[in-house]
Design a protein around this motif. Structure first.
Motif, PDB file in Angstrom:
ATOM      1  N   LEU A 118       0.820  -1.208   0.000  1.00  0.00           N
ATOM      2  CA  LEU A 118       0.000   0.000   0.000  1.00  0.00           C
ATOM      3  C   LEU A 118       0.854   1.258   0.000  1.00  0.00           C
ATOM      4  O   LEU A 118       0.577   2.214  -0.735  1.00  0.00           O
ATOM      5  N   ILE A 119       1.890   1.285   0.844  1.00  0.00           N
ATOM      6  CA  ILE A 119       2.774   2.449   0.919  1.00  0.00           C
ATOM      7  C   ILE A 119       3.486   2.656  -0.410  1.00  0.00           C
ATOM      8  O   ILE A 119       3.573   3.778  -0.928  1.00  0.00           O
ATOM      9  N   PHE A 141       9.926  -1.751  -5.311  1.00  0.00           N
ATOM     10  CA  PHE A 141       9.942  -1.145  -6.638  1.00  0.00           C
ATOM     11  C   PHE A 141       8.748  -1.610  -7.477  1.00  0.00           C
ATOM     12  O   PHE A 141       8.189  -0.831  -8.261  1.00  0.00           O
ATOM     13  N   ALA A 142       8.358  -2.876  -7.313  1.00  0.00           N
ATOM     14  CA  ALA A 142       7.187  -3.367  -8.045  1.00  0.00           C
ATOM     15  C   ALA A 142       5.941  -2.590  -7.649  1.00  0.00           C
ATOM     16  O   ALA A 142       5.138  -2.191  -8.503  1.00  0.00           O
ATOM     17  N   ALA A 143       5.759  -2.357  -6.351  1.00  0.00           N
ATOM     18  CA  ALA A 143       4.604  -1.588  -5.879  1.00  0.00           C
ATOM     19  C   ALA A 143       4.646  -0.154  -6.411  1.00  0.00           C
ATOM     20  O   ALA A 143       3.620   0.394  -6.826  1.00  0.00           O
ATOM     21  N   GLN A 144       5.836   0.461  -6.402  1.00  0.00           N
ATOM     22  CA  GLN A 144       5.963   1.824  -6.905  1.00  0.00           C
ATOM     23  C   GLN A 144       5.681   1.881  -8.401  1.00  0.00           C
ATOM     24  O   GLN A 144       5.053   2.834  -8.891  1.00  0.00           O
ATOM     25  N   PHE A 145       6.120   0.882  -9.152  1.00  0.00           N
ATOM     26  CA  PHE A 145       5.844   0.847 -10.586  1.00  0.00           C
ATOM     27  C   PHE A 145       4.347   0.798 -10.853  1.00  0.00           C
ATOM     28  O   PHE A 145       3.830   1.485 -11.738  1.00  0.00           O
ATOM     29  N   VAL A 146       3.643  -0.035 -10.083  1.00  0.00           N
ATOM     30  CA  VAL A 146       2.201  -0.146 -10.272  1.00  0.00           C
ATOM     31  C   VAL A 146       1.529   1.179  -9.937  1.00  0.00           C
ATOM     32  O   VAL A 146       0.645   1.650 -10.667  1.00  0.00           O
ATOM     33  N   GLY A 147       1.940   1.812  -8.824  1.00  0.00           N
ATOM     34  CA  GLY A 147       1.369   3.099  -8.457  1.00  0.00           C
ATOM     35  C   GLY A 147       1.640   4.175  -9.497  1.00  0.00           C
ATOM     36  O   GLY A 147       0.794   5.037  -9.753  1.00  0.00           O
ATOM     37  N   ALA A 148       2.821   4.123 -10.102  1.00  0.00           N
ATOM     38  CA  ALA A 148       3.199   5.107 -11.115  1.00  0.00           C
ATOM     39  C   ALA A 148       2.735   4.719 -12.520  1.00  0.00           C
ATOM     40  O   ALA A 148       3.118   5.363 -13.499  1.00  0.00           O
ATOM     41  N   GLN A 149       1.941   3.652 -12.616  1.00  0.00           N
ATOM     42  CA  GLN A 149       1.428   3.156 -13.902  1.00  0.00           C
ATOM     43  C   GLN A 149       2.578   2.828 -14.860  1.00  0.00           C
ATOM     44  O   GLN A 149       2.559   3.168 -16.044  1.00  0.00           O
ATOM     45  N   TYR A 155       2.909   5.866  -2.686  1.00  0.00           N
ATOM     46  CA  TYR A 155       4.078   6.713  -2.922  1.00  0.00           C
ATOM     47  C   TYR A 155       4.334   6.869  -4.414  1.00  0.00           C
ATOM     48  O   TYR A 155       4.613   7.974  -4.908  1.00  0.00           O
ATOM     49  N   GLY A 156       4.240   5.745  -5.148  1.00  0.00           N
ATOM     50  CA  GLY A 156       4.452   5.816  -6.592  1.00  0.00           C
ATOM     51  C   GLY A 156       3.429   6.697  -7.285  1.00  0.00           C
ATOM     52  O   GLY A 156       3.732   7.363  -8.271  1.00  0.00           O
ATOM     53  N   ALA A 157       2.183   6.718  -6.749  1.00  0.00           N
ATOM     54  CA  ALA A 157       1.133   7.544  -7.329  1.00  0.00           C
ATOM     55  C   ALA A 157       1.140   8.968  -6.774  1.00  0.00           C
ATOM     56  O   ALA A 157       0.405   9.828  -7.257  1.00  0.00           O
ATOM     57  N   GLY A 158       1.944   9.232  -5.734  1.00  0.00           N
ATOM     58  CA  GLY A 158       2.026  10.559  -5.147  1.00  0.00           C
ATOM     59  C   GLY A 158       0.847  10.922  -4.270  1.00  0.00           C
ATOM     60  O   GLY A 158       0.441  12.085  -4.220  1.00  0.00           O
ATOM     61  N   LYS A 159       0.273   9.957  -3.539  1.00  0.00           N
ATOM     62  CA  LYS A 159      -0.920  10.209  -2.714  1.00  0.00           C
ATOM     63  C   LYS A 159      -0.515  10.382  -1.243  1.00  0.00           C
ATOM     64  O   LYS A 159      -0.348   9.408  -0.514  1.00  0.00           O
ATOM     65  N   ASN A 206      -2.226  11.705   1.413  1.00  0.00           N
ATOM     66  CA  ASN A 206      -3.218  11.343   2.423  1.00  0.00           C
ATOM     67  C   ASN A 206      -3.289   9.841   2.639  1.00  0.00           C
ATOM     68  O   ASN A 206      -3.426   9.366   3.766  1.00  0.00           O
ATOM     69  N   GLU A 207      -3.199   9.076   1.564  1.00  0.00           N
ATOM     70  CA  GLU A 207      -3.206   7.634   1.702  1.00  0.00           C
ATOM     71  C   GLU A 207      -1.966   7.154   2.454  1.00  0.00           C
ATOM     72  O   GLU A 207      -2.029   6.204   3.244  1.00  0.00           O
ATOM     73  N   LEU A 208      -0.836   7.819   2.210  1.00  0.00           N
ATOM     74  CA  LEU A 208       0.386   7.486   2.938  1.00  0.00           C
ATOM     75  C   LEU A 208       0.200   7.647   4.443  1.00  0.00           C
ATOM     76  O   LEU A 208       0.465   6.729   5.226  1.00  0.00           O
TER      77      LEU A 208
END
Length: 488
Positions: A109-110, A337-345, A114-118, A120-122
């Motif tokens: 989730l973090i 990094f996989a989670a960040q990639f998904v968040g950053a599309q 983070y990858g999506a730049g959210k 409040n969710e953080l």
């Protein structure tokens, strides 16, 4: 976005619906993902290594603290005390399995937030994770302290080590609320790509532990001689001091993940975040519980071969923990990094991430395992004093050490899939390999081969686990689209 709109995320091959988490006036964090990670024309070596080094050093430091404590106990207090500690460790690992799984869920989730730049969710994920970890720690502490003697009897601990193991275990278990929160917090920081801050404060904790352990154990500088109880107290104090220092540092730096005053006023949890956290974290928790229970089963089998076998087991475990730390670090880095990639599309970068992580896994593994093979006897004498016990541990070490690279490969595959939200099937595969392969093989081989037969179950199960994980990865996971768990 429509008020009642629902999204689905692929978890294994099961589509699990969840309510997208929407936050009013959501703001963006400054995008700090390394540009080389998102550029398909550039190599990932630099950003991975920059993140990996402090993460790997953190895990090595954590292992080093255990190594030094084990050396002090084995050489200063004797093999009976070492056997007592070796018996408690699998039990304590079982009790902290839930928070380790929860940390895996928060890491996903973090990383995606983070990858999506959210922002409040953080912050909401941090708040909920820490509070839930504390509550779990309280429950596990009560269970551990109240039932320690029954647990020791259940796992077949030798009568000669039970009194020391009980006293040591009660202190370790009573500290679980602190440990749960500390582990969760450092995991969260790494989910944002910050591996340096946890490393610095783990360094403080490790140094304190190394200094305090002999002082409390042997009664240095005017302190009472407390034996094994002193070793447990020093471990708790080192963690507490380091955690308090970390909280003050983050507050001073005005870090986005620093706890504010509202955190300490109540234990109210954000239910939508908690629901999503549990959906992602529970499969990982179940996996960790299965692994820890298998370690309890293994220590039960080892205990049947006597105190010497238990001491040899403790020494080998310390060496293996040190060797596998870089592989586990790579797995965690790959998941972040996989989670960040998904968040950053940027899911198109996942295949390159896998190739780079596996290359580092085998490169580091060959070098590190080769060094341990060359100097295996001197290393084992750090923990053991009896030559026959060293010989027993030496045979076991040579039989299983090479398989750490296989285990690392499996963990990297699993972590990348988990980083995208695919957790159910990798969990089932890992649990099945542990309980349908490793434990039965250990039980069967322990008869004719003794302690060596128990240990041979590890590489056998690791090889089968890697094969099955790869089949799922290649023919199922790669065929799916992987989207963020948060609403855009």
């Amino acid at each position: 976005m429509e008020e009642n709109k629902k999204t689905t995320t692929s978890v294994g091959v099961i589509e699990v619906p969840f309510e997208p988490i929407e936050v009013e006036n959501s703001t963006k964090t400054k995008q700090t993902i390394h540009p080389d990670l998102l550029d398909p024309n550039k190599s990932m070596w630099k950003p991975i290594i920059v993140f990996l080094i402090p993460l790997m050093l953190s895990n090595i430091l954590q292992s080093l603290g255990g190594v030094v404590s084990t050396m002090i106990i084995g050489q200063g207090l004797g093999e009976t005390s070492l056997a007592a500690v070796s018996t408690i460790l699998p039990v304590s690992f079982f009790l902290i399995s839930l928070v380790i799984g929860l940390g895996s869920g928060s890491l996903v989730l973090i990383g995606q937030a983070y990858g999506a730049g959210k922002t409040n969710e953080l912050t909401k994920t941090v708040d909920t994770t820490i509070k839930f970890s504390f509550l779990l720690g309280v429950v596990m502490a009560i269970i551990g302290v109240v039932f320690i003697d029954g647990i020791l009897q259940l796992i077949g601990a030798a009568p000669t080590i039970r009194p020391e193991a009980s006293e040591f275990g009660k202190i370790i278990f009573a500290s679980l609320p602190l440990v749960f929160v500390y582990v969760s917090y450092t995991t969260i920081l790494r989910g944002t790509g910050d591996a340096k801050t946890p490393f610095v404060f783990l360094l403080i904790s490790t140094v304190l532990n190394i200094v305090l352990t002999p002082a409390f154990t042997f009664g240095w500088i005017g302190l009472p001689q407390m034996g094994l109880t002193g070793a447990a107290i020093s471990n708790v104090l080192a963690t507490l001091i380091s955690f308090i220092a970390l909280l003050f540092y983050l507050k001073w730096k005005k870090h986005v993940l620093a706890l504010d005053r509202s955190f300490f006023r109540n234990l109210k949890l954000n239910l939508p975040i908690l629901k999503l956290l549990i959906k992602i974290g529970i499969p990982s928790s179940v996996q960790m519980i299965a692994i820890s229970l298998s370690e309890v089963a293994v220590i039960f089998l080892v205990n049947q071969h006597g105190e010497q076998a238990t001491a040899a087991y403790g020494a080998v475990i310390q060496v293996l923990n040190f060797v596998q730390m870089p592989m586990l670090s790579l797995g965690m880095a790959a998941g972040v990094f996989a989670a960040q990639f998904v968040g950053a599309q940027a899911s198109h970068r996942l295949q390159s991430l896998l190739r780079h992580a596996l290359g580092l896994n085998y490169l580091i593994g060959i070098v590190l395992i080769g060094v341990v093979y060359l100097f295996s006897n001197p290393i084992l004498y750090w923990f053991l004093s009896d030559s026959s016990t060293v010989a027993m541990a030496h045979d076991v070490l040579f039989a299983v050490l090479w398989a750490m690279m296989i285990m690392g490969n499996a963990m990297i595959l699993s972590s990348i899939m988990r980083g995208t939200g695919t957790v159910v099937i990798p969990t089932i595969i890992i649990i099945s390999c542990i309980w349908l392969v490793m434990v039965p093989v250990a039980a069967v081989l322990s008869g004719p081969l003794g302690l060596l037969g128990i240990w041979l179950s590890y590489p056998i199960s690791d090889i089968i686990m890697l094969i099955v994980l790869y089949v799922f990865y290649r023919y199922v996971w790669k065929q799916k689209q992987h989207g963020s768990l948060f609403a855009s």
